[in-house]
Design a protein around this motif. Structure first.
Motif, PDB file in Angstrom:
ATOM      1  N   GLY A 128      -1.545  12.524   1.941  1.00 51.43           N
ATOM      2  CA  GLY A 128      -2.252  12.069   3.132  1.00 51.43           C
ATOM      3  C   GLY A 128      -2.148  10.575   3.332  1.00 51.43           C
ATOM      4  N   ALA A 129      -2.243   9.804   2.234  1.00 52.78           N
ATOM      5  CA  ALA A 129      -2.154   8.346   2.346  1.00 52.78           C
ATOM      6  C   ALA A 129      -0.756   7.902   2.782  1.00 52.78           C
ATOM      7  N   LEU A 130       0.293   8.503   2.207  1.00 52.02           N
ATOM      8  CA  LEU A 130       1.660   8.120   2.565  1.00 52.02           C
ATOM      9  C   LEU A 130       2.014   8.526   3.989  1.00 52.02           C
ATOM     10  N   LEU A 131       1.587   9.715   4.390  1.00 54.14           N
ATOM     11  CA  LEU A 131       1.889  10.159   5.754  1.00 54.14           C
ATOM     12  C   LEU A 131       1.166   9.307   6.794  1.00 54.14           C
ATOM     13  N   SER A 132      -0.012   8.798   6.447  1.00 51.21           N
ATOM     14  CA  SER A 132      -0.784   8.006   7.414  1.00 51.21           C
ATOM     15  C   SER A 132      -0.095   6.677   7.732  1.00 51.21           C
ATOM     16  N   VAL A 133       0.700   6.142   6.815  1.00 48.62           N
ATOM     17  CA  VAL A 133       1.343   4.850   7.060  1.00 48.62           C
ATOM     18  C   VAL A 133       2.840   4.990   7.333  1.00 48.62           C
TER      19      VAL A 133
END
Length: 530
Positions: free
Chosen positions: A482-487
Motif C-alpha cells: 500500500g505504501a509503495l503503490l501510493s507513491v
C-alpha cells in the motif's frame, strides 16, 4: 527521496503501468499456486523412529532398544529434545530438532546413526523411520464397508489395493490401516504327537522355513532356446502347508497335518474401528508429506479414490480436511470483499467524484493481491492466519491513497480559485505532482511506522512464532504494498482519472455535516490548552 520517486513515476508513466501489469500477472499466478490449509503447521521438525519387537515387554524394549538408540541420537546436531513412549511390543522415539532445521536433513542424520548402531541391536528387533509427515499431516480418512465381504476380506483389500494405490498419489507420505482382521496361517501342534515322534517346535519351524522358498537353477540350452531351471517352493494354500514333510519314521513320511492342525485365523489385535455405532469397518488414514500443499494433495487423493472400484465394497469418507480449508478461505474471502466494498463506498460518498473512486477500485484489489506474490516468494502458505493479516490491514493500507487523492482535489480547487478558470492539462499534472509530493513523505513513513510496530512478532519462537508470524508477514506485505503503490501508481492514475469538474468539499452535504459537527468540538478543544 519520496518526492523524487513520485516525480519519476509520473514522468515514466508507461514503465509504471507495465510494471503494475506484470505484478498483477505474478499475483494471479501466486494466488493459484500458493499452498492452502486451514491453519499454519505448528509442529516442530521431528523424526519418528518406531521399534517393534514381537512378544517383548516395554521394560525389555526400553533396556535393549530405546536406551542405546537414544544415546546414539543425542549425538546428532541441532537436536532440541529426544523422547519416547513404550507399549507392549512397540516403542516410538520422537527426535525433535531445533526450529528452522530441514526435516529431510534430520532424517538423513537419523538414518546415519541407525546404520552405525544396527549391528548392536537384537536380531529380531525391527527399527524403522516414521513417515515424513508433520503433526498436522492427517488430512483424509475413509472407511470400507460391505454387506457381502468379511472384515478379513476388507482388510486384505485395504492393505493390498487401496493402500498401494493411494501411496502412489503425489504428496502422500503414508497410508495407515485401522480395523478389520489380518489373516494369518496358523499351525496348532498336538503336543502328544511331538512326544510320540520325538520332535520339537524347532523341527516344525525349520520345516516351514526351509520349504517356503523358490530355488533357482541354471540355464539349459535346447534347440537354440534358453530354458530356466527353477524349483517352485512357495506355499500357496493350507493344503500345501499340511503336506509338508517334517520327518520320516520307518520309511513313512510324517507331515504337518499328521501332528497338528493347519488353519487360517485372524491375527491377534488390540483395537477396532467402528463407524457411527453401526458396526465394525476397515479404515484408512492418509498422511500428507511435510511441506506439501494439503488442499491440492487432498484433491488428488479424492480423484484417485473415484478411480478405485471394488465390487460390493462401499467407500465412506469420514474425514476430509479440504472442507475445513474451503470454509475457512471462503469466510475470509467474504470478509475481504465486504471490507473492500465498504471502503470504496465510503470513499465515493466523501469525495463525490466517480473517477477518483475508480482509482481505489484499481489500487485496492492490487494491494490485496500483491501480498500473495510475496507470500509465494517467502514460502508462506494461505491459511486463516496469513489471510487474516491481509484482512486487518485492508483499511490502513489504502489510507495513503485516500490522502493523496483528497489532497489532489483540494490543490486543484485552490489553483482554479487563484486562476479563476479551469486548469489546462499541463497545469493539472503539475498540481497533482506537487500535491502528491507534499503529502507523500508523511503518509509513506506513517505506514512504515505501522510495519515497524509488528517487528516484535518476528522475534517470537516455537509455536507462538509459527502461529503469529504468518499474520505479521502478510500484514507487513500488505502495508508495504500500500505504501509503495501510493507513491508510484496512485499519482499516475490521478493524472488519467482526476480531470474535469470536481465537486468542492464545501458543496458535499456529507462533508458539510461532519465539519459542522466537528468544528465546535475542535474549537472548544483548542481553548482547553492545559
Amino acid at each position: 527521496m519520496i518526492e523524487k520517486l513520485i516525480a519519476f513515476s509520473v514522468k515514466n508513466r508507461f514503465l509504471v503501468l507495465m510494471t503494475t501489469l506484470f505484478l498483477i500477472l505474478g499475483s494471479v499466478w501466486a494466488m493459484k499456486n500458493t499452498p492452502l490449509d486451514a491453519l499454519p503447521d505448528l509442529s516442530p521438525p521431528q523424526v519418528i523412529v518406531q521399534i517393534t519387537w514381537k512378544g517383548q515387554s516395554p521394560e525389555i524394549i526400553e533396556d535393549q532398544g530405546t536406551y542405546p538408540l537414544v544415546s546414539q541420537f543425542l549425538a546428532i546436531a541441532n537436536i532440541e529434545t529426544v523422547r519416547g513412549f513404550s507399549t507392549y511390543e512397540n516403542r516410538l522415539i520422537y527426535i525433535i530438532f531445533k526450529e528452522g532445521t530441514d526435516l529431510y536433513w534430520g532424517r538423513t542424520r537419523v538414518l546415519e546413526q541407525l546404520a552405525s548402531i544396527q549391528s548392536q541391536l537384537p536380531a529380531s528387533m525391527e527399527v524403522e523411520l516414521g513417515p515424513d509427515a508433520s503433526g498436522v499431516g492427517w488430512a483424509y480418512e475413509y472407511a470400507l464397508t460391505s454387506k457381502t465381504k468379511t472384515l478379513s476380506e476388507l482388510r486384505t483389500i485395504q492393505d493390498y489395493y487401496y493402500k498401494y494405490a493411494l501411496m502412489g498419489v503425489d504428496g502422500v507420505s503414508e497410508v495407515a490401516t485401522i480395523g478389520g482382521f489380518v489373516p494369518t496361517y496358523q499351525v496348532t501342534i498336538n503336543n502328544d504327537a511331538l512326544v510320540q515322534y520325538n520332535l520339537s517346535i524347532k523341527d516344525v519351524t525349520r520345516t516351514l522355513r526351509e520349504n517356503n522358498n523358490d530355488t533357482g537353477g541354471r540355464i539349459v540350452i535346447q534347440n537354440g532356446f534358453e530354458w530356466m531351471v527353477q524349483a517352485k517352493g512357495y506355499l500357496k494354500n493350507l493344503d500345501e502347508i499340511a503336506k509338508l514333510v517334517v520327518t520320516t519314521k520307518n520309511g513313512v513320511p510324517l507331515t504337518l497335518g499328521d501332528i497338528g492342525r493347519v488353519e487360517m485365523v485372524p491375527a491377534a489385535r488390540r483395537g477396532m474401528a467402528d463407524l457411527n455405532g453401526e458396526g465394525e469397518v476397515v479404515g484408512g488414514i492418509v498422511m500428507v508429506r511435510y511441506g506439501e500443499d494439503v488442499y491440492a494433495a487432498i484433491n488428488r487423493i479424492k480423484e484417485k479414490m473415484k478411480e478405485l472400484k471394488v465390487d460390493d465394497v462401499d467407500v465412506v469418507t469420514t474425514y476430509d480436511r479440504s472442507e475445513l480449508i474451503e470454509a475457512s478461505v471462503e469466510t475470509l474471502q467474504h470478509t475481504l470483499i465486504e471490507e473492500s466494498v465498504i471502503v470504496v463506498i465510503i470513499i465515493g460518498l466523501f469525495l463525490m467524484y466517480f473517477r477518483s473512486t475508480l482509482i481505489m477500485f484499481i489500487v485496492l484489489p492490487l494491494t490485496i493481491a500483491l501480498p500473495f506474490l510475496l507470500m509465494k516468494l517467502f514460502g508462506i502458505g494461505s491459511n486463516i492466519m496469513s489471510l487474516g493479516g491481509i484482512a486487518i490491514a485492508i483499511g490502513a493500507m489504502v489510507d495513503a491513497s485516500i490522502v493523496m487523492i483528497e489532497n489532489a482535489h483540494k490543490s486543484i480547487h485552490k489553483e482554479e480559485a487563484k486562476k479563476g478558470a479551469p486548469l489546462d492539462n499541463a497545469e493539472r499534472i503539475a498540481v497533482i505532482v506537487k500535491s502528491s509530493q507534499l503529502v507523500g513523505r508523511p503518509i509513506f513513513f506513517a505506514l512504515a511506522l505501522v510495519v515497524v510496530s509488528f517487528l516484535p512478532i518476528f522475534a517470537l519462537n516455537g509455536q507462538k512464532g509459527l502461529l503469529f508470524s504468518p499474520l505479521a508477514f502478510t500484514k507487513t506485505f500488505a502495508m508495504t504494498a500500500g505504501a509503495l503503490l501510493s507513491v508510484t501508481l496512485v499519482p499516475v492514475l490521478m493524472i488519467f482519472f482526476v480531470r474535469g469538474h470536481i465537486i468542492p468539499e464545501s458543496k458535499n452535504p456529507l462533508n458539510r455535516f461532519f465539519i459542522w459537527l466537528y468544528h465546535p468540538l475542535l474549537t472548544y478543544g483548542l481553548k482547553l490548552k492545559y
